[in-house]
Design an enzyme around this catalytic site. Structure first.
Site, PDB file in Angstrom:
ATOM      1  N   GLY A  18     -18.319  -1.252  18.172  1.00 32.12           N
ATOM      2  CA  GLY A  18     -17.433  -1.924  19.124  1.00 32.12           C
ATOM      3  C   GLY A  18     -16.383  -0.981  19.659  1.00 32.12           C
ATOM      4  N   CYS A  52      -3.488  -1.916   9.102  1.00 33.19           N
ATOM      5  CA  CYS A  52      -3.900  -1.231   7.867  1.00 33.19           C
ATOM      6  C   CYS A  52      -4.708   0.037   8.096  1.00 33.19           C
ATOM      7  CB  CYS A  52      -4.691  -2.183   6.984  1.00 33.19           C
ATOM      8  SG  CYS A  52      -3.666  -3.456   6.271  1.00 33.19           S
ATOM      9  N   GLY A 111      -8.676  -1.298  14.458  1.00 35.28           N
ATOM     10  CA  GLY A 111      -7.234  -1.259  14.695  1.00 35.28           C
ATOM     11  C   GLY A 111      -6.543  -2.040  13.608  1.00 35.28           C
ATOM     12  N   THR A 170       0.852  -1.198   0.000  1.00 37.35           N
ATOM     13  CA  THR A 170       0.000   0.000   0.000  1.00 37.35           C
ATOM     14  C   THR A 170       0.884   1.244   0.000  1.00 37.35           C
ATOM     15  OG1 THR A 170      -1.695  -1.196   1.187  1.00 37.35           O
ATOM     16  CG2 THR A 170      -1.808   1.206   1.279  1.00 37.35           C
TER      17      THR A 170
HETATM   18  C1  UDX Z   1      -8.298  -4.340   6.146  1.00 37.79           C
HETATM   19  C2  UDX Z   1      -9.170  -4.354   4.887  1.00 37.79           C
HETATM   20  O1  UDX Z   1     -10.421  -5.000   5.177  1.00 37.79           O
HETATM   21  C3  UDX Z   1      -8.454  -5.058   3.745  1.00 37.79           C
HETATM   22  O2  UDX Z   1      -9.240  -4.988   2.575  1.00 37.79           O
HETATM   23  C4  UDX Z   1      -7.121  -4.365   3.522  1.00 37.79           C
HETATM   24  O3  UDX Z   1      -6.393  -4.972   2.506  1.00 37.79           O
HETATM   25  C5  UDX Z   1      -6.313  -4.351   4.806  1.00 37.79           C
HETATM   26  O4  UDX Z   1      -7.064  -3.727   5.835  1.00 37.79           O
HETATM   27  P1  UDX Z   1      -7.647  -6.058   8.067  1.00 37.79           P
HETATM   28  O5  UDX Z   1      -6.748  -4.987   8.607  1.00 37.79           O
HETATM   29  O6  UDX Z   1      -7.140  -7.443   7.990  1.00 37.79           O
HETATM   30  O7  UDX Z   1      -8.107  -5.675   6.583  1.00 37.79           O
HETATM   31  O8  UDX Z   1      -8.935  -6.067   9.010  1.00 37.79           O
HETATM   32  P2  UDX Z   1     -10.522  -5.890   8.874  1.00 37.79           P
HETATM   33  O9  UDX Z   1     -11.183  -7.200   8.886  1.00 37.79           O
HETATM   34  O10 UDX Z   1     -10.859  -4.993   7.773  1.00 37.79           O
HETATM   35  O11 UDX Z   1     -10.835  -5.187  10.301  1.00 37.79           O
HETATM   36  C6  UDX Z   1     -10.176  -3.976  10.663  1.00 37.79           C
HETATM   37  C7  UDX Z   1     -10.582  -3.524  12.035  1.00 37.79           C
HETATM   38  O12 UDX Z   1     -11.922  -3.033  12.030  1.00 37.79           O
HETATM   39  C8  UDX Z   1     -10.545  -4.578  13.137  1.00 37.79           C
HETATM   40  O13 UDX Z   1      -9.956  -4.012  14.301  1.00 37.79           O
HETATM   41  C9  UDX Z   1     -11.991  -4.928  13.369  1.00 37.79           C
HETATM   42  O14 UDX Z   1     -12.242  -5.358  14.691  1.00 37.79           O
HETATM   43  C10 UDX Z   1     -12.668  -3.593  13.089  1.00 37.79           C
HETATM   44  N1  UDX Z   1     -14.078  -3.712  12.653  1.00 37.79           N
HETATM   45  C11 UDX Z   1     -14.370  -4.323  11.468  1.00 37.79           C
HETATM   46  C12 UDX Z   1     -15.102  -3.170  13.420  1.00 37.79           C
HETATM   47  O15 UDX Z   1     -14.862  -2.586  14.493  1.00 37.79           O
HETATM   48  N2  UDX Z   1     -16.398  -3.261  12.968  1.00 37.79           N
HETATM   49  C13 UDX Z   1     -16.712  -3.860  11.795  1.00 37.79           C
HETATM   50  O16 UDX Z   1     -17.906  -3.885  11.467  1.00 37.79           O
HETATM   51  C14 UDX Z   1     -15.684  -4.407  11.026  1.00 37.79           C
END
Ligand code: UDX
Length: 441
Positions: free
Chosen positions: A265, A272, A269, A133
């Site tokens: 929630g 990314c 975090g 990225t």
């Molecule tokens: C993210 C993107 O989804 C992905 O497309 C990109 O390439 C990298 O960043 P990731 O960091 O693995 O992926 O996590 P993700 O599943 O997106 O969740 C990110 C954060 O958001 C987590 O801390 C999760 O707990 C939080 N989250 C997610 C929420 O608080 N509520 C939600 O509804 C969804």
């Protein structure tokens, strides 16, 4: 482009991936699974040794099996030599870290270093693909760098191919992507890139390089915005007695909105979203645009954590020497990754107030040991509650739903449960005799 057409009609390619972190290792392994010949390069000799011996240094569901299968089939190999990777491949992916700098901008030194190494090793036409990225306009810098350091003066193309993998679902996301974005400055590398992604049967979008780079930051910022939006709604729900999950279900059924990423929630975090938001805000600033909307997304996210800690402190009054059990340390379910984890941040905040912590995570205990001191790590989730004044759910692991709540209630000095991920049903918790506080319900 050399390669052999397989029975499936797919032409296998010779591919190198530089960087075997979460993104690089998943990408390389899944390319091999698709039938391509893949060399994974990493400068960390220890890591390469582990991979060559059949080990996998990270936890990602399904990955270890695929690494073994494809290494055994001689489609996947590991080396510390960029030169070896470049010599053996037509398409070279850069998948190295782009960490944040203190001012929120992006450290591109690893990208630059790898571009120089690739340039120095090139003796024939290559396609150099950036998967990390990066800020918009990085592709142009990679082109300049390769031109400057390529002694052989051979032709090449630079392509942007952002990754959209979610940790914990990375293999699944790779094998069945929603879309593949290919950013190019000429049509020349497009057929080869289409062959690279042919095994995955996904819509391929071909754009210019700047647009491809922007798609990544714009997508992640929008997803973070969705989370902050529902977290802001959760505050209104708490003030009115409404239920944020009902609201999310109701608005999510509108196909234009969608239900995903509307779970209130402790906030988002991980490695990314926080980094990409800061970077995008910084890039926009450098381009003369004050992206205040995204600053608000950050503010709501930070405030969500503060509100939760206040909720705990208001209920327990004095946190000093209170025993608190924390369920979850990873930044989300299905991963052992604790980078920028809201759960770890929560532990720090509770410790700062003098609380004594008993903590558990299904996968992240080992990684958490490096960042959490003076806590009791508990291997069995059902034993976390023993002797505690309160229990906190900090990560949305589905297994926590199977917690033996009767046992927990009896084992605690006070049956108080703070659910930072809305895993339990408030009515059921009340019936079981808990003082139960969640988010926006
Ligand atoms: C993210 C993107 O989804 C992905 O497309 C990109 O390439 C990298 O960043 P990731 O960091 O693995 O992926 O996590 P993700 O599943 O997106 O969740 C990110 C954060 O958001 C987590 O801390 C999760 O707990 C939080 N989250 C997610 C929420 O608080 N509520 C939600 O509804 C969804």
């Amino acid at each position: 482009m050399p390669g052999t057409r397989l029975l499936s009609g797919v032409q296998f390619m010779n591919i190198t991936i530089v960087g075997t972190g979460y993104v690089g290792l998943v990408t390389g392994t899944c390319f091999a699974e698709g039938g391509h010949r893949v060399v994974c390069v990493d400068c960390d000799a220890e890591k390469v040794k582990i991979l060559q011996a059949g080990g996998v240094p990270i936890y990602e569901p399904g990955l270890a099996e695929l690494v073994k299968k494809n290494a055994d089939a001689s489609r996947l190999s590991f080396t510390t030599s960029t030169k070896e990777g470049v010599d053996k491949s037509d398409v070279i992916f850069i998948a190295v870290p782009t960490p944040p700098l203190p001012d929120g901008s992006v450290d591109l030194s690893f990208i630059e270093g790898v571009a120089r190494d690739i340039a120095g090793a090139m003796t024939s036409y290559k396609i150099v693909v950036d998967k990390s990225t990066v800020p918009v306009k990085t592709g142009a810098k990679v082109v300049e760098t390769i031109k400057r350091y390529c002694k052989a003066k051979v032709e090449f193309d630079v392509v942007s191919n952002p990754e959209f993998l979610r940790e914990g679902f990375a293999v699944e996301d790779f094998m069945r992507p929603d879309r593949v974005v290919i950013g190019v400055s000429s049509p020349r590398p497009v057929p080869a890139m289409q062959e690279v992604f042919a095994p995955y049967n996904a819509p391929v979008i071909v754009t210019d390089i700047n647009s491809a780079e922007l798609i990544k930051h714009a997508a992640n910022s929008f997803l973070a915005l969705k989370i902050s939006y529902i977290n802001a709604i959760s505050i209104i729900c708490e003030a009115t007695g409404a239920n944020v999950q009902e609201v999310a279900n109701g608005i999510g059924m509108d196909a234009r909105i969608g239900r995903r990423f509307l779970d209130a929630g402790l906030g988002f975090g991980g490695s990314c979203f926080p980094k990409d938001l800061s970077a995008f805000i910084k890039i926009s600033e450098q381009l003369g645009c004050d992206f205040r909307l995204l600053k608000e997304v950050q503010r709501i996210n930070a405030e969500q954590m503060e509100r939760f800690v206040r909720k705990i402190a208001d209920t327990l009054w004095v946190l000093k020497e209170k025993k608190i059990g924390v369920l979850g340390l990873a930044f989300k379910q299905n991963t052992d990754d604790v980078r920028m984890s809201p759960a770890i941040d929560l532990c720090y905040r509770l410790q700062k107030e003098g609380a004594l912590l008993r903590v558990h995570d299904p996968k992240a205990i080992e990684k958490a040991k490096a960042v959490l001191k003076d806590v009791t790590f508990v291997a069995d989730m059902n034993a976390v509650a023993d002797g505690c004044d309160a229990l906190v759910v900090a990560t949305e692991w589905p297994e926590f739903k199977k917690l033996d709540l009767e046992r927990a209630r009896k084992a605690m000095t006070h049956p108080i449960l703070f659910d930072g991920r809305n895993l339990f049903d408030p009515k059921e918790m009340e019936r079981l005799g808990f003082i139960y506080k969640s988010i926006g319900r």
